[in-house]
Design a protein around this motif. Structure first.
Motif, PDB file in Angstrom:
ATOM      1  N   UNK A 113     -37.986 -44.558  97.902  1.00 58.73           N
ATOM      2  CA  UNK A 113     -38.692 -43.474  98.601  1.00 58.73           C
ATOM      3  C   UNK A 113     -39.869 -44.099  99.350  1.00 58.73           C
ATOM      4  N   UNK A 114     -40.221 -43.552 100.509  1.00 58.56           N
ATOM      5  CA  UNK A 114     -41.271 -44.168 101.338  1.00 58.56           C
ATOM      6  C   UNK A 114     -42.638 -44.171 100.661  1.00 58.56           C
ATOM      7  N   UNK A 115     -42.875 -43.234  99.742  1.00 59.90           N
ATOM      8  CA  UNK A 115     -44.154 -43.237  99.013  1.00 59.90           C
ATOM      9  C   UNK A 115     -44.095 -44.161  97.799  1.00 59.90           C
ATOM     10  N   UNK A 155     -57.004 -45.731 108.205  1.00 58.68           N
ATOM     11  CA  UNK A 155     -57.834 -45.898 109.404  1.00 58.68           C
ATOM     12  C   UNK A 155     -57.059 -45.477 110.654  1.00 58.68           C
ATOM     13  N   UNK A 156     -55.763 -45.796 110.687  1.00 61.35           N
ATOM     14  CA  UNK A 156     -54.916 -45.374 111.811  1.00 61.35           C
ATOM     15  C   UNK A 156     -54.895 -43.850 111.911  1.00 61.35           C
ATOM     16  N   UNK A 157     -54.859 -43.196 110.755  1.00 57.97           N
ATOM     17  CA  UNK A 157     -54.820 -41.738 110.711  1.00 57.97           C
ATOM     18  C   UNK A 157     -56.155 -41.131 111.143  1.00 57.97           C
ATOM     19  N   UNK A 158     -57.253 -41.799 110.801  1.00 59.45           N
ATOM     20  CA  UNK A 158     -58.596 -41.224 111.006  1.00 59.45           C
ATOM     21  C   UNK A 158     -59.149 -41.447 112.412  1.00 59.45           C
ATOM     22  N   UNK A 159     -58.740 -42.554 113.050  1.00 66.20           N
ATOM     23  CA  UNK A 159     -59.370 -42.942 114.318  1.00 66.20           C
ATOM     24  C   UNK A 159     -58.542 -42.460 115.509  1.00 66.20           C
ATOM     25  N   UNK A 160     -59.158 -41.600 116.317  1.00 67.29           N
ATOM     26  CA  UNK A 160     -58.477 -41.117 117.527  1.00 67.29           C
ATOM     27  C   UNK A 160     -58.855 -41.951 118.749  1.00 67.29           C
ATOM     28  N   UNK A 161     -60.039 -42.551 118.711  1.00 66.47           N
ATOM     29  CA  UNK A 161     -60.520 -43.323 119.859  1.00 66.47           C
ATOM     30  C   UNK A 161     -61.930 -43.800 119.596  1.00 66.47           C
ATOM     31  N   UNK A 316     -55.645 -31.980 103.111  1.00 64.37           N
ATOM     32  CA  UNK A 316     -54.667 -30.958 103.497  1.00 64.37           C
ATOM     33  C   UNK A 316     -53.248 -31.497 103.375  1.00 64.37           C
ATOM     34  N   UNK A 317     -52.353 -30.631 102.916  1.00 63.80           N
ATOM     35  CA  UNK A 317     -50.934 -30.999 102.752  1.00 63.80           C
ATOM     36  C   UNK A 317     -50.351 -31.547 104.060  1.00 63.80           C
ATOM     37  N   UNK A 318     -50.726 -30.909 105.179  1.00 63.86           N
ATOM     38  CA  UNK A 318     -50.188 -31.341 106.493  1.00 63.86           C
ATOM     39  C   UNK A 318     -50.631 -32.768 106.819  1.00 63.86           C
ATOM     40  N   UNK A 319     -51.866 -33.115 106.410  1.00 64.35           N
ATOM     41  CA  UNK A 319     -52.383 -34.463 106.675  1.00 64.35           C
ATOM     42  C   UNK A 319     -51.660 -35.477 105.786  1.00 64.35           C
ATOM     43  N   UNK A 320     -51.425 -35.111 104.517  1.00 65.53           N
ATOM     44  CA  UNK A 320     -50.684 -36.001 103.604  1.00 65.53           C
ATOM     45  C   UNK A 320     -49.288 -36.264 104.169  1.00 65.53           C
ATOM     46  N   UNK A 321     -48.683 -35.240 104.767  1.00 63.93           N
ATOM     47  CA  UNK A 321     -47.346 -35.416 105.362  1.00 63.93           C
ATOM     48  C   UNK A 321     -47.382 -36.390 106.542  1.00 63.93           C
ATOM     49  N   UNK A 322     -48.510 -36.423 107.261  1.00 67.73           N
ATOM     50  CA  UNK A 322     -48.642 -37.401 108.359  1.00 67.73           C
ATOM     51  C   UNK A 322     -48.770 -38.822 107.800  1.00 67.73           C
ATOM     52  N   UNK A 323     -49.473 -38.945 106.658  1.00 70.16           N
ATOM     53  CA  UNK A 323     -49.539 -40.254 105.985  1.00 70.16           C
ATOM     54  C   UNK A 323     -48.138 -40.679 105.535  1.00 70.16           C
ATOM     55  N   UNK A 324     -47.372 -39.698 105.016  1.00 77.35           N
ATOM     56  CA  UNK A 324     -45.993 -39.966 104.599  1.00 77.35           C
ATOM     57  C   UNK A 324     -45.177 -40.477 105.789  1.00 77.35           C
ATOM     58  N   UNK A 325     -45.398 -39.872 106.944  1.00 80.09           N
ATOM     59  CA  UNK A 325     -44.675 -40.307 108.150  1.00 80.09           C
ATOM     60  C   UNK A 325     -45.035 -41.759 108.494  1.00 80.09           C
ATOM     61  N   UNK A 328     -43.285 -43.980 106.153  1.00 77.43           N
ATOM     62  CA  UNK A 328     -41.833 -44.039 106.352  1.00 77.43           C
ATOM     63  C   UNK A 328     -41.448 -44.894 107.564  1.00 77.43           C
ATOM     64  N   UNK A 329     -42.397 -45.138 108.462  1.00 77.75           N
ATOM     65  CA  UNK A 329     -42.117 -46.018 109.618  1.00 77.75           C
ATOM     66  C   UNK A 329     -41.735 -47.423 109.128  1.00 77.75           C
ATOM     67  N   UNK A 330     -42.351 -47.868 108.013  1.00 78.24           N
ATOM     68  CA  UNK A 330     -41.988 -49.177 107.451  1.00 78.24           C
ATOM     69  C   UNK A 330     -40.996 -49.019 106.290  1.00 78.24           C
ATOM     70  N   UNK A 331     -40.362 -47.844 106.195  1.00 76.69           N
ATOM     71  CA  UNK A 331     -39.343 -47.496 105.195  1.00 76.69           C
ATOM     72  C   UNK A 331     -39.892 -47.411 103.778  1.00 76.69           C
ATOM     73  N   UNK A 332     -40.388 -48.518 103.234  1.00 76.42           N
ATOM     74  CA  UNK A 332     -41.009 -48.457 101.915  1.00 76.42           C
ATOM     75  C   UNK A 332     -41.757 -49.762 101.685  1.00 76.42           C
TER      76      UNK A 332
END
Length: 479
Positions: A113-115, A155-161, A316-325, A328-332
């Motif tokens: 599983x990716x997590x 950090x990738x998730x937190x930084x927009x620019x 937030x659950x939606x944010x955790x799902x973005x971390x999951x995404x 999953x880009x690196x599979x596991x």
């Protein structure tokens, strides 16, 4: 020339990022290593001693036997069917390997599983609950390739620019500065107080935050490294509560780098930020916290296994799902690292065959590290113009060196930072590899270097002797 890629046309964020613990000095040391391997006897030293990075097993720290036995059996399960298996492996290692093979469908050669494997995430949760006395949810645990990849994801998730800032302690571990630069964010420095055992001062946090805000920076996160890297300090609970309150007040995510939590040599015990946040109850109920841990440090030193985890709290659950995404880009993360993480958080228990040897190995390593930290700091403090705080935790000393004006001038003439100039000469004359303070950040006009406390006991005296001899000569040359 080659294709369309050149230093000018590639991503300039990558070009601008620096990672000192694997930088210029290490590349030079690698060349020396190759020369020594090829039989070159013209160098003034006969070996390279890598004090630049917390890589315990490179410096002869032995792995924990039980962990390696389980890993060997998981890697080659046919051994479990061998009639001689019980004469080579302890029964509890055999039982534990069978347990892991049961919870890992397809074994350690298959994707998970990716997590991360759910059964291992459950083990991590139970470890956190035992440590902190508060609940932990396996669905908020990500198993990652060391702590580094989870830090990168956050950090990738937190930084927009460039408008987004992350507060980092100075001195800091350069993973943070490099990652913030590569993701295009703004690094907001807050300075630790060297005169106060590298303590965190709330007035300084406030100054850094308000300064960034007045420059139009949106401060999204605060990094705390406890125990400290490169500074080796341990935070007391009172200051931790103040840091949590600061994050609550300014709606800043707290990133708690706790990879050295078992490397404690002082009377200040380790307390996790998760425990502090939970203990504070309603006054910290809105604080988002991400905590990082790893198999690379502590008494394991399993850096090459690339195992670790992060726990997400109050997100937030939606944010955790973005971390999951992102995961999953690196599979596991790799399965050996996941198994090693499971073993770290669930070692042999009282009454099991391997418990006694595990406890002995663990204590021997930690006691030896503590003894080495004391002798290293004593040796550094005996040098002219060098002062070093006690190593309270982690694997490093970060001495301050007062360099003569002539040395600073000579460094400037060569276009080098003065502490880099010092460290390069140290390498050239002794074969000892340390990292200049400029790679971690330091107060203007001060110079430092980071050295690990990892050279084996039988070598540490020789290493400090070589450094002392070099230092005396360096100070004399430039005084």
């Amino acid at each position: 020339g080659f294709s369309h890629l050149s230093l000018e046309t590639i991503n300039q964020k990558v070009v601008g990022a620096e990672y000192a613990v694997r930088g210029q000095i290490v590349m030079k040391a690698e060349k020396y290593k190759r020369r020594l391997m090829d039989g070159d006897t013209s160098l003034p030293f006969d070996e390279i001693v890598s004090c630049n990075i917390g890589n315990p097993q490179e410096l002869q720290q032995r792995p924990i036997s039980f962990f390696r036995q389980v890993l060997a059996l998981c890697t080659y399960p046919a051994l479990l069917e061998d009639p001689n298996v019980t004469s080579i492996f302890n029964q509890d290692a055999i039982d534990r390997a069978r347990e892991y093979l049961k919870i890992i469908p397809g074994g350690s050669g298959a994707y998970s599983h990716s997590m991360g494997v759910y059964g291992i995430r459950e083990k991590v949760s139970r470890f956190i609950e035992r440590r902190d006395g508060h609940p932990s949810d396996p669905e908020r645990i990500f198993l990652t390739d060391g702590a580094s990849s989870s830090v990168q994801m956050c950090l990738q998730l937190s930084i927009r620019g460039p408008q987004d800032g992350i507060m980092v302690p100075i001195p800091q571990y350069p993973l943070y500065s490099a990652s913030i630069a590569m993701h295009g964010g703004t690094q907001v420095d807050y300075y630790l107080d060297e005169a106060m055992r590298w303590g965190t001062d709330m007035k300084e946090l406030e100054r850094a935050y308000q300064g960034a805000k007045s420059n139009g920076t949106d401060v999204r996160g605060l990094v705390v490294i406890n125990p400290g890297n490169p500074t080796g300090q341990c935070l007391e609970e009172a200051i931790m509560r103040d840091i949590v309150s600061f994050c609550e007040e300014y709606n800043v995510t707290l990133f708690a780098d706790e990879v050295y939590q078992t490397n404690i040599y002082s009377s200040t015990p380790f307390t996790s930020f998760k425990k502090v946040v939970m203990d504070m109850g309603e006054s910290a109920e809105n604080v988002s916290l991400v905590s990082f841990h790893s198999v690379s440090k502590g008494f394991l030193g399993e850096c090459g296994r690339r195992g670790g985890y992060m726990e997400i709290h109050n997100m937030d659950e939606e944010v955790v799902m973005q971390l999951y995404k992102l995961a999953s880009v690196t599979l596991c993360s790799n399965l050996d690292g996941q198994i090693m993480t499971g073993l770290m958080v669930d070692p042999p228990q009282q009454g099991e065959a391997s418990h006694e040897s595990y406890e002995k190995e663990r204590k021997d390593i930690l006691q030896s590290l503590q003894a080495r930290s004391v002798s290293l700091v004593e040796a550094l403090n005996s040098l002219e113009g060098v002062s070093c705080n006690l190593v309270e935790g982690a694997l490093y000393a970060f001495p301050c060196i007062k360099l003569p004006a002539k040395a600073i001038q000579a460094a400037e003439n060569e276009g080098k930072a003065p502490d880099l100039f010092y460290c390069l000469q140290l390498l050239d004359e002794t074969g000892v590899v340390v990292v200049p303070g400029s790679g971690f950040g330091q107060e203007e006009g001060t110079f430092h270097f980071r050295t690990t406390i990892l050279p084996p006991p039988e070598k540490i005296e020789a290493v400090t002797g070589r450094v002392a001899e070099f230092h005396k000569k360096f100070m004399k040359t430039y005084s």
